[in-house]
Scaffold this active site. Sequence first.
Site, PDB file in Angstrom:
ATOM      1  N   SER A 167     -16.266 -12.539 -33.801  1.00  0.00           N
ATOM      2  CA  SER A 167     -16.591 -13.212 -35.061  1.00  0.00           C
ATOM      3  C   SER A 167     -15.877 -14.563 -35.129  1.00  0.00           C
ATOM      4  O   SER A 167     -14.742 -14.694 -34.692  1.00  0.00           O
ATOM      5  CB  SER A 167     -16.198 -12.355 -36.267  1.00  0.00           C
ATOM      6  OG  SER A 167     -15.419 -11.257 -35.882  1.00  0.00           O
TER       7      SER A 167
ATOM      8  N   HIS B   8     -24.305 -10.552 -37.509  1.00  0.00           N
ATOM      9  CA  HIS B   8     -24.498 -11.219 -36.230  1.00  0.00           C
ATOM     10  C   HIS B   8     -25.985 -11.351 -35.948  1.00  0.00           C
ATOM     11  O   HIS B   8     -26.808 -10.639 -36.493  1.00  0.00           O
ATOM     12  CB  HIS B   8     -23.856 -10.418 -35.101  1.00  0.00           C
ATOM     13  CG  HIS B   8     -22.373 -10.374 -35.193  1.00  0.00           C
ATOM     14  ND1 HIS B   8     -21.572 -11.424 -34.838  1.00  0.00           N
ATOM     15  CD2 HIS B   8     -21.547  -9.393 -35.600  1.00  0.00           C
ATOM     16  CE1 HIS B   8     -20.312 -11.091 -35.027  1.00  0.00           C
ATOM     17  NE2 HIS B   8     -20.269  -9.874 -35.498  1.00  0.00           N
TER      18      HIS B   8
ATOM     19  N   HIS C 136     -20.702  -2.759 -32.384  1.00  0.00           N
ATOM     20  CA  HIS C 136     -19.452  -2.178 -32.880  1.00  0.00           C
ATOM     21  C   HIS C 136     -19.605  -0.665 -33.086  1.00  0.00           C
ATOM     22  O   HIS C 136     -20.622  -0.209 -33.601  1.00  0.00           O
ATOM     23  CB  HIS C 136     -19.075  -2.818 -34.229  1.00  0.00           C
ATOM     24  CG  HIS C 136     -18.467  -4.184 -34.105  1.00  0.00           C
ATOM     25  ND1 HIS C 136     -19.131  -5.316 -34.509  1.00  0.00           N
ATOM     26  CD2 HIS C 136     -17.261  -4.591 -33.625  1.00  0.00           C
ATOM     27  CE1 HIS C 136     -18.349  -6.375 -34.280  1.00  0.00           C
ATOM     28  NE2 HIS C 136     -17.220  -5.960 -33.747  1.00  0.00           N
TER      29      HIS C 136
ATOM     30  N   TYR D 182     -18.054   1.056 -35.236  1.00  0.00           N
ATOM     31  CA  TYR D 182     -18.022   1.400 -36.669  1.00  0.00           C
ATOM     32  C   TYR D 182     -19.379   1.309 -37.333  1.00  0.00           C
ATOM     33  O   TYR D 182     -19.570   1.776 -38.457  1.00  0.00           O
ATOM     34  CB  TYR D 182     -16.968   0.575 -37.437  1.00  0.00           C
ATOM     35  CG  TYR D 182     -17.158  -0.932 -37.400  1.00  0.00           C
ATOM     36  CD1 TYR D 182     -18.205  -1.554 -38.063  1.00  0.00           C
ATOM     37  CD2 TYR D 182     -16.256  -1.734 -36.710  1.00  0.00           C
ATOM     38  CE1 TYR D 182     -18.366  -2.926 -38.037  1.00  0.00           C
ATOM     39  CE2 TYR D 182     -16.401  -3.104 -36.667  1.00  0.00           C
ATOM     40  CZ  TYR D 182     -17.464  -3.692 -37.336  1.00  0.00           C
ATOM     41  OH  TYR D 182     -17.620  -5.059 -37.298  1.00  0.00           O
ATOM     42  N   GLU D 183     -20.373   0.719 -36.651  1.00  0.00           N
ATOM     43  CA  GLU D 183     -21.742   0.711 -37.186  1.00  0.00           C
ATOM     44  C   GLU D 183     -22.440   2.043 -36.908  1.00  0.00           C
ATOM     45  O   GLU D 183     -23.567   2.256 -37.344  1.00  0.00           O
ATOM     46  CB  GLU D 183     -22.568  -0.421 -36.553  1.00  0.00           C
ATOM     47  CG  GLU D 183     -22.068  -1.825 -36.839  1.00  0.00           C
ATOM     48  CD  GLU D 183     -22.361  -2.282 -38.255  1.00  0.00           C
ATOM     49  OE1 GLU D 183     -23.107  -1.592 -38.968  1.00  0.00           O
ATOM     50  OE2 GLU D 183     -21.826  -3.327 -38.642  1.00  0.00           O
TER      51      GLU D 183
ATOM     52  N   ALA E  62     -11.692 -11.224 -32.976  1.00  0.00           N
ATOM     53  CA  ALA E  62     -10.761 -11.553 -34.055  1.00  0.00           C
ATOM     54  C   ALA E  62      -9.842 -10.351 -34.217  1.00  0.00           C
ATOM     55  O   ALA E  62     -10.290  -9.214 -34.077  1.00  0.00           O
ATOM     56  CB  ALA E  62     -11.524 -11.807 -35.344  1.00  0.00           C
TER      57      ALA E  62
ATOM     58  N   MET F  87     -11.128  -4.033 -33.846  1.00  0.00           N
ATOM     59  CA  MET F  87     -12.117  -2.944 -33.839  1.00  0.00           C
ATOM     60  C   MET F  87     -13.181  -3.115 -32.754  1.00  0.00           C
ATOM     61  O   MET F  87     -14.309  -2.654 -32.909  1.00  0.00           O
ATOM     62  CB  MET F  87     -12.801  -2.876 -35.212  1.00  0.00           C
ATOM     63  CG  MET F  87     -11.834  -2.701 -36.377  1.00  0.00           C
ATOM     64  SD  MET F  87     -12.660  -2.784 -37.962  1.00  0.00           S
ATOM     65  CE  MET F  87     -11.258  -2.895 -39.080  1.00  0.00           C
ATOM     66  N   SER F  88     -12.817  -3.784 -31.665  1.00  0.00           N
ATOM     67  CA  SER F  88     -13.837  -4.034 -30.635  1.00  0.00           C
ATOM     68  C   SER F  88     -13.204  -4.143 -29.251  1.00  0.00           C
ATOM     69  O   SER F  88     -12.075  -3.706 -29.041  1.00  0.00           O
ATOM     70  CB  SER F  88     -14.581  -5.333 -30.955  1.00  0.00           C
ATOM     71  OG  SER F  88     -13.718  -6.453 -30.808  1.00  0.00           O
TER      72      SER F  88
ATOM     73  N   ASN G 204      -5.182 -12.780 -39.214  1.00  0.00           N
ATOM     74  CA  ASN G 204      -4.361 -12.304 -40.338  1.00  0.00           C
ATOM     75  C   ASN G 204      -3.191 -11.487 -39.823  1.00  0.00           C
ATOM     76  O   ASN G 204      -3.207 -11.031 -38.684  1.00  0.00           O
ATOM     77  CB  ASN G 204      -5.217 -11.421 -41.271  1.00  0.00           C
ATOM     78  CG  ASN G 204      -5.818 -10.233 -40.529  1.00  0.00           C
ATOM     79  OD1 ASN G 204      -6.792 -10.393 -39.782  1.00  0.00           O
ATOM     80  ND2 ASN G 204      -5.241  -9.063 -40.719  1.00  0.00           N
TER      81      ASN G 204
ATOM     82  N   HIS H 194      -5.111 -17.290 -48.321  1.00  0.00           N
ATOM     83  CA  HIS H 194      -6.344 -16.947 -47.627  1.00  0.00           C
ATOM     84  C   HIS H 194      -6.998 -18.203 -47.060  1.00  0.00           C
ATOM     85  O   HIS H 194      -7.519 -18.210 -45.949  1.00  0.00           O
ATOM     86  CB  HIS H 194      -7.290 -16.239 -48.594  1.00  0.00           C
ATOM     87  CG  HIS H 194      -8.565 -15.791 -47.960  1.00  0.00           C
ATOM     88  ND1 HIS H 194      -8.584 -14.959 -46.849  1.00  0.00           N
ATOM     89  CD2 HIS H 194      -9.853 -16.065 -48.242  1.00  0.00           C
ATOM     90  CE1 HIS H 194      -9.842 -14.742 -46.496  1.00  0.00           C
ATOM     91  NE2 HIS H 194     -10.627 -15.403 -47.316  1.00  0.00           N
TER      92      HIS H 194
HETATM   93  N1  HPA Z   1      -7.316  -5.017 -38.336  1.00  0.00           N
HETATM   94  C1  HPA Z   1      -8.378  -4.623 -37.603  1.00  0.00           C
HETATM   95  N2  HPA Z   1      -9.307  -5.456 -37.165  1.00  0.00           N
HETATM   96  C2  HPA Z   1      -9.176  -6.764 -37.468  1.00  0.00           C
HETATM   97  C3  HPA Z   1      -8.104  -7.238 -38.236  1.00  0.00           C
HETATM   98  C4  HPA Z   1      -7.127  -6.326 -38.687  1.00  0.00           C
HETATM   99  O1  HPA Z   1      -6.143  -6.669 -39.369  1.00  0.00           O
HETATM  100  N3  HPA Z   1      -8.274  -8.583 -38.367  1.00  0.00           N
HETATM  101  C5  HPA Z   1      -9.411  -8.899 -37.690  1.00  0.00           C
HETATM  102  N4  HPA Z   1      -9.958  -7.798 -37.155  1.00  0.00           N
END
Ligand code: HPA
Length: 268
Positions: A26, A57, A79, A81-82, A109, A207-208, A231, A243
């Site tokens: 992303s 996407h 992903h 999680y989908e 990310a 998550m990937s 983050n 943010h």
């Molecule tokens: N946790 C999990 N996946 C993420 C995060 C996070 O803090 N930031 C971007 N993808």
Amino acid sequence: MIEQTAEQIKNKLGKLKPEILIILGSGLGSLGDSIENKIIIPYNELAAFPQIHIQGHKGQLIAGSLNGKDVLCMQGRIHLYEGHDPQIINSVIKAFRLIGIKKLIVTNAAGSLRTDLKPGSIMLIKDHINFSGRNPLIGPNDDKYGPRFPDMSNAYDRNLRELAAQTAKQLDIPLQEGTYLMVSGPNFETAAEIKAFALLGADAVGMSTVPEVICAVHSEIKVLGFSVITNFGTGLRSGVQSHKETLREGEKAAQNLTKLVTSVIGEL
Ligand code: HPA
């Protein structure tokens, strides 16, 4: 299914013979945009790809040329999680192997697990921890593609990492090395989980990436991986963090990563 998908891709490639696959995380879409003489192949034209919507996407392959090299790019990730079966990722990567892919550059990310790994940083992935509870290689193994018990001691190829580090230095782009831990998501972590993951030795969480990397290593595709830190992990935030600043830093890091990846590709 794997052979059929490989044929479907090959039929669209024309004269292109990509040996490099890029998987875009992303915020890194601009790398896909900078590919020249694009050939677009929507996932819904390819048998092994999920035919359902991939959230946020486009869900397409882009073939073309980047910094003088033929490349293939996945814009839109599969992903877990989908609800997608990780086996789908295995079939997709095996199809790429059949068309001649030899190197994978994977980006994502991720959240930081260290106070000194700040949002806006780029992390060169040196290793991973599969905390997703899933494995794309579960099931019968076809020895034609790779061994039943693949070695993972050099999952993120040492030589490619060295090349990336040197290139980053030349471009004056800050780069830190670290271990990526994958969770299935989709929820963000609790503060206790973030603490635990740091204790386990991870530097970033996301998550990937891990399923693709496992499948690539299984079929002898060399991997180079990068995380854009967007983050701090839950509960890790030190001081005030806006943010807006995170978004701005994330964008800057994404621009730097696009430059870095483009430059590395020229050296492959
Ligand atoms: N946790 C999990 N996946 C993420 C995060 C996070 O803090 N930031 C971007 N993808």
